[in-house]
Design an enzyme around this catalytic site. Structure first.
Site, short mmCIF file in Angstrom:
data_model
loop_
_atom_site.label_atom_id
_atom_site.label_comp_id
_atom_site.label_asym_id
_atom_site.label_seq_id
_atom_site.Cartn_x
_atom_site.Cartn_y
_atom_site.Cartn_z
N ASP A 59 -4.25 7.62 -1.76
CA ASP A 59 -5.40 6.76 -2.03
C ASP A 59 -5.41 5.54 -1.12
O ASP A 59 -4.39 5.14 -0.57
CB ASP A 59 -5.41 6.32 -3.49
CG ASP A 59 -4.20 5.46 -3.87
OD1 ASP A 59 -3.08 5.81 -3.47
OD2 ASP A 59 -4.38 4.44 -4.58
N GLU B 193 -1.63 5.06 -6.02
CA GLU B 193 -0.63 4.01 -5.84
C GLU B 193 -1.27 2.64 -5.86
O GLU B 193 -0.69 1.68 -6.40
CB GLU B 193 0.11 4.22 -4.52
CG GLU B 193 1.29 3.29 -4.29
CD GLU B 193 0.94 1.98 -3.60
OE1 GLU B 193 1.80 1.09 -3.53
OE2 GLU B 193 -0.22 1.84 -3.11
#
Length: 408
Positions: free
Chosen positions: A79, A174
Site C-alpha cells: 500500500d 502498513e
C-alpha cells in the site's frame, strides 16, 4: 525485466490504503496489485506462492545448498500512504542530477528544490526518479518490493552464490498500522526477517517508538448563553484546558532523536461534545507508560472539577519498541551490518521516529529489523528515489542471503 522497469511498473498500480473501510485489504487496488505480483512470482519459478483473502502474499526461493542454514525472510508492503493520491502516478527519471531545482510541474509551479530538501545534494550525479508533482511516487514501499524481487532473480541467475531457503512476504495496509495484524508468522516460517522499508541509503533500524492512541470525549452542558452562569459546561473550553495542560515542548515539531511526544491529530466539537485525538510516542518504555498515565491524570483532574464523566479517555497501545525482541538475537543485525559493508554501503544504525511492520512482527515471534529501500520525502508530491540507492538495496539483500547461509 530490470529493477527499474519493475519499479516503474509497480507504481502504476493505485494501492493507497484507507482507514475508513474496516476491511483487509482496506482498498481493492491492493488486491489487484497482489494478484499481479503473485503471477509474476509464479512466472519466475518461485515455490510455495500463496495469496490469501486478506491480500497477504508469500513465496519461497528454495535453498541451493544441502547444508543446514537459517530460513531468512524479506518483507515489504504493497500500500501507499492515505496522505496523498497514488492514482495515475507519472514518474520520470532525472539523469545525472546536477544539484539544481527540479521542476516537477511547471503549470502549477511545483519544484523539488535543494533549498527545501537539502538531502537532494547528497545525490548529485545520480539518476533520480521523481513525480510530476500531482501524486506521491510510491517508493514507500514499492521500491522495497522491486528490490526484493530483483534480488531473488539475481540469486536465481547466480547459482554460485550459496544461500538457504528464502521467504518473501508482501502485505497490505502498513500505512494505516495494520500491515502485520494478519501476517501469518507461523506460515512464513522464518528464523528471522527484514523489512525493506527504510529511507536513505545505509539505514539499519532495530529501535522504534512505543506507540499508543488516545481518544478523548469531552461532554458539555448546553444552556442559553444569556442564562448560562453556573450552569453551562462548554466542552470546547474543557478540551482546550486539557490540551493546554500538556507540555508545549513535547510535540513532534519540538522533538528529535530519542525524544518522545504527544501529537494532537484531530479536534471536532461544539458546546455539547468535543472529540479530541492524540497519538503518544516514546522510545523508552517507562517514559511511554508515564505519558499514558499523564493523560489519565489530567482527565481525572478535569472530572474532579467539572463532574465525573465530563472527560472520557480511551487509550490503546498500538506497538512497542522492537529493540526488546532484537537484542537477544543481535546476529540478525550483525549480518545486515556486514552485508552493507560488503555491498559498499556505510551502515547508519538509528532509531525510527515512527513504527514499522517489523516492530509488530518482532513481538509476534519474528525478529524483523528494518533496512533502507532508498526513497526520500515519503507520503507526498516531493517523494523521489535515486536509482543507485535502489541498486544498493538490492545488493544488500543478496549479501544478506549469502552471509545468512554461512551463519551457524
Amino acid at each position: 525485466m530490470t529493477l527499474i522497469e519493475r519499479f516503474l511498473k509497480y507504481v502504476s498500480f493505485d494501492t493507497q490504503s484507507s482507514e475508513e473501510t474496516n476491511v483487509t485489504p482496506s482498498t481493492p487496488g491492493q488486491m489487484v496489485f497482489a494478484k499481479y505480483l503473485k503471477e509474476e512470482l509464479e512466472s519466475l519459478g518461485l515455490q510455495e506462492v500463496s495469496l490469501d483473502d486478506s491480500g497477504y502474499l508469500y513465496a519461497t526461493l528454495p535453498a541451493n545448498t544441502d547444508e543446514a542454514t537459517p530460513v531468512v525472510g524479506f518483507i515489504a508492503h504493497m500500500d501507499t500512504s492515505p496522505d496523498m493520491s497514488g492514482k495515475d502516478v507519472a514518474p520520470r527519471i532525472v539523469e545525472d542530477y546536477d544539484g539544481k531545482d527540479i521542476v516537477l510541474c511547471a503549470e502549477e509551479n511545483i519544484v523539488l528544490s535543494p533549498a527545501q530538501f537539502p538531502e537532494l545534494l547528497e545525490h548529485k550525479g545520480e539518476d533520480l526518479i521523481v513525480t510530476d508533482g500531482k501524486t506521491l511516487l510510491g517508493a514507500d514501499d514499492k521500491a522495497g518490493i522491486a528490490e526484493i524481487v530483483s534480488a531473488i532473480v539475481y540469486l536465481q541467475q547466480h547459482p554460485e552464490i550459496k544461500h538457504g531457503k528464502i521467504r518473501i512476504g508482501f502485505n497490505p495496509d502498513e500505512e494505516i498500522g495494520l500491515g502485520a495484524h494478519k501476517f501469518d508468522v507461523e506460515k512464513f516460517g522464518c528464523d528471522w526477517a527484514y523489512t525493506m522499508d527504510g529511507g536513505e541509503v545505509g539505514e539499519l533500524e532495530f529501535e522504534n517508538f512505543n506507540a499508543a492512541s488516545a481518544k478523548l470525549t469531552f461532554k458539555g452542558r448546553n444552556v442559553h448563553p444569556g442564562y448560562a452562569k453556573n450552569k453551562m459546561i462548554n466542552s470546547i473550553r474543557v478540551a482546550n484546558r486539557f490540551m493546554a495542560l500538556l507540555p508545549d515542548s513535547e510535540t513532534p515539531e519540538h522533538t528529535e532523536g530519542y525524544e518522545g511526544f504527544y501529537h494532537l491529530i484531530g479536534v471536532n466539537g461544539d458546546v455539547e461534545q468535543t472529540n479530541v485525538s492524540y497519538i503518544i510516542r516514546d522510545h523508552d518504555r517507562a517514559r511511554f507508560e508515564e505519558r499514558k498515565a499523564t493523560m489519565q491524570r489530567l482527565a481525572d483532574f478535569l472530572n474532579a472539577e467539572y463532574g465525573e464523566g465530563t472527560v472520557v479517555l480511551e487509550l490503546h497501545d498500538q506497538y512497542y519498541n522492537m529493540r526488546e525482541q532484537i537484542e537477544p538475537v543481535m546476529h540478525v543485525i550483525d549480518i545486515a551490518f556486514a552485508a552493507m559493508k560488503e555491498a559498499g554501503v556505510e551502515p547508519h544504525v538509528r532509531a525510527i521516529r515512527g513504527g514499522t511492520d517489523g516492530a509488530q512482527l518482532s513481538f509476534k515471534g519474528l525478529p524483523c529489523p528494518n533496512i533502507f529501500a532508498g526513497g526520500l520525502n515519503f507520503h507526498g508530491r516531493y517523494e523521489f528515489v535515486p536509482i543507485q540507492s535502489m541498486e544498493k538495496a538490492m545488493n544488500v539483500i543478496v549479501k544478506i542471503a549469502e552471509l545468512a547461509a554461512a551463519h551457524k
